[in-house]
Design an enzyme around this catalytic site. Structure first.
Site, PDB file in Angstrom:
ATOM      1  N   VAL A  78       0.867  -1.176   0.000  1.00 16.32           N
ATOM      2  CA  VAL A  78       0.000   0.000   0.000  1.00 16.32           C
ATOM      3  C   VAL A  78       0.903   1.225   0.000  1.00 16.32           C
ATOM      4  O   VAL A  78       1.803   1.326   0.851  1.00 16.32           O
ATOM      5  CB  VAL A  78      -0.902   0.003   1.255  1.00 16.32           C
ATOM      6  CG1 VAL A  78      -1.780   1.240   1.282  1.00 16.32           C
ATOM      7  CG2 VAL A  78      -1.747  -1.266   1.302  1.00 16.32           C
ATOM      8  N   CYS A  79       0.696   2.119  -0.939  1.00 13.98           N
ATOM      9  CA  CYS A  79       1.557   3.318  -1.021  1.00 13.98           C
ATOM     10  C   CYS A  79       1.472   4.101   0.284  1.00 13.98           C
ATOM     11  O   CYS A  79       0.388   4.522   0.708  1.00 13.98           O
ATOM     12  CB  CYS A  79       1.143   4.196  -2.186  1.00 13.98           C
ATOM     13  SG  CYS A  79       2.070   5.743  -2.233  1.00 13.98           S
ATOM     14  N   ILE A  80       2.614   4.323   0.894  1.00 13.01           N
ATOM     15  CA  ILE A  80       2.625   4.941   2.217  1.00 13.01           C
ATOM     16  C   ILE A  80       2.121   6.390   2.177  1.00 13.01           C
ATOM     17  O   ILE A  80       1.328   6.792   3.031  1.00 13.01           O
ATOM     18  CB  ILE A  80       4.032   4.832   2.861  1.00 13.01           C
ATOM     19  CG1 ILE A  80       3.995   5.334   4.299  1.00 13.01           C
ATOM     20  CG2 ILE A  80       5.086   5.554   2.056  1.00 13.01           C
ATOM     21  CD1 ILE A  80       5.263   4.986   5.076  1.00 13.01           C
TER      22      ILE A  80
END
Lengths: 130, 114
Positions: A78-80
Site C-alpha cells: 500500500v503506497c505509504i
C-alpha cells in the site's frame, strides 16, 4: 508469465479491487502464471483500513484480499504517502504522527512507490485496475 | 524499460494528477527512463499564470520547471489540442502529430494513466 497488479480504484465507490481479486484468483488457479505482488495506490489504499466495516451480509473486499494474500503468500503493498494522506497508518506512522492508534489491516504493508518500480522491473506484465 | 505517465485528469479537482506526477518523480529518482504526456483536462496543468488556492492543493505548475532535475525531459502533448488552446502554455512541451503520438505510445514498455 509473471504478473503484478496495480490498483487505484476505491474499494467502496468502484469495483476495481473486486475485479482485480477475480483476476488474481484466476491467475493463481490457472497454474501457468505467477503473481509477484499487488500495489494499491490512490483511493485503492482505503482497502487497508481495518476500521472499514461493511454490513455482515456484504462482501468485505479488504478481508477477501487479506485471505487471498495469506493463502497464496502474495505481498499486498500500500503506497505509504497515499495511505497516510487518507488516514491509514501502521504502528510506526501512528507513533510518528502522535496518534492514539494505528489502523493498517494485516497483512497489508506500507511501502514507497519504489516498490512499485521494483514490481514492474521483475514482472512481465503490470495490470492496472481503476 | 521506458515508462510513460499518461495524464488525462484535471489538475485540481482530484488527487489523480498529483499522484501521477508523484509516481513520475519517483521513477526519475530511481533513474528510470520516464516521460510524461498530457491530453484533455490534464492540459490545464500547463496553463501559465495559474494561481491555485491552498484549498486546491499543491501548486503543481511549479513542479514543471523541476522535471529536468529528475531527468524527465519529454513532456508530450497532441498537436491538434494545442491548436485548439487559446491559453498560453508552459514552454517545455513537445507537440506530436497523431501518427507521432501513436508511435510514442508504442515506444513505451509501461504506461500508467492518471
Amino acid at each position: 508469465m509473471k504478473f503484478s497488479l496495480f490498483i487505484t480504484g476505491s474499494p467502496t465507490s468502484t469495483k476495481a479491487c473486486h475485479s482485480a481479486l477475480d483476476f488474481a484468483l484466476a491467475l493463481m488457479r490457472g497454474g501457468d502464471h505467477s503473481l509477484a505482488g499487488v500495489f494499491f495506490y490512490e483511493d485503492a489504499t482505503y482497502i487497508a483500513n481495518q476500521f472499514a466495516m461493511p454490513p455482515r451480509d456484504e462482501c468485505h473486499i479488504g478481508q477477501e484480499w487479506a485471505d487471498f494474500a495469506t493463502q497464496y503468500e502474495i505481498p499486498l503493498y500500500v503506497c505509504i504517502a497515499a495511505a497516510i494522506r487518507r488516514g491509514i497508518v501502521n504502528d510506526s506512522e501512528a507513533k510518528r504522527y502522535e496518534l492514539d492508534t494505528s489502523n493498517l489491516a494485516k497483512p497489508y504493508q506500507l511501502e514507497g512507490l519504489g516498490t512499485l518500480i521494483s514490481l514492474s522491473s521483475e514482472s512481465d506484465r503490470i495490470v492496472r485496475f481503476r | 524499460m521506458k515508462t510513460l505517465i499518461y495524464l488525462t485528469s484535471p489538475t485540481y479537482s482530484s488527487l489523480a494528477l498529483k499522484e501521477g506526477l508523484d509516481l513520475a518523480l519517483v521513477l526519475g529518482t530511481f533513474e528510470q527512463d520516464v516521460s510524461l504526456c498530457l491530453t484533455g483536462d490534464a492540459l490545464s496543468l500547463l496553463h501559465i499564470n495559474q494561481s491555485p488556492l491552498q484549498r486546491h492543493g499543491k501548486h503543481l505548475y511549479k513542479l514543471l520547471d523541476g522535471l529536468e532535475f529528475y531527468d524527465i525531459v519529454n513532456v508530450y502533448v497532441k498537436e491538434d489540442e494545442l491548436h485548439n488552446s487559446t491559453i498560453e502554455l508552459w514552454d517545455g512541451i513537445t507537440s506530436l502529430s497523431q501518427d507521432a503520438w501513436h508511435s510514442m505510445l508504442r515506444d513505451h514498455t509501461h504506461i500508467y494513466r492518471f
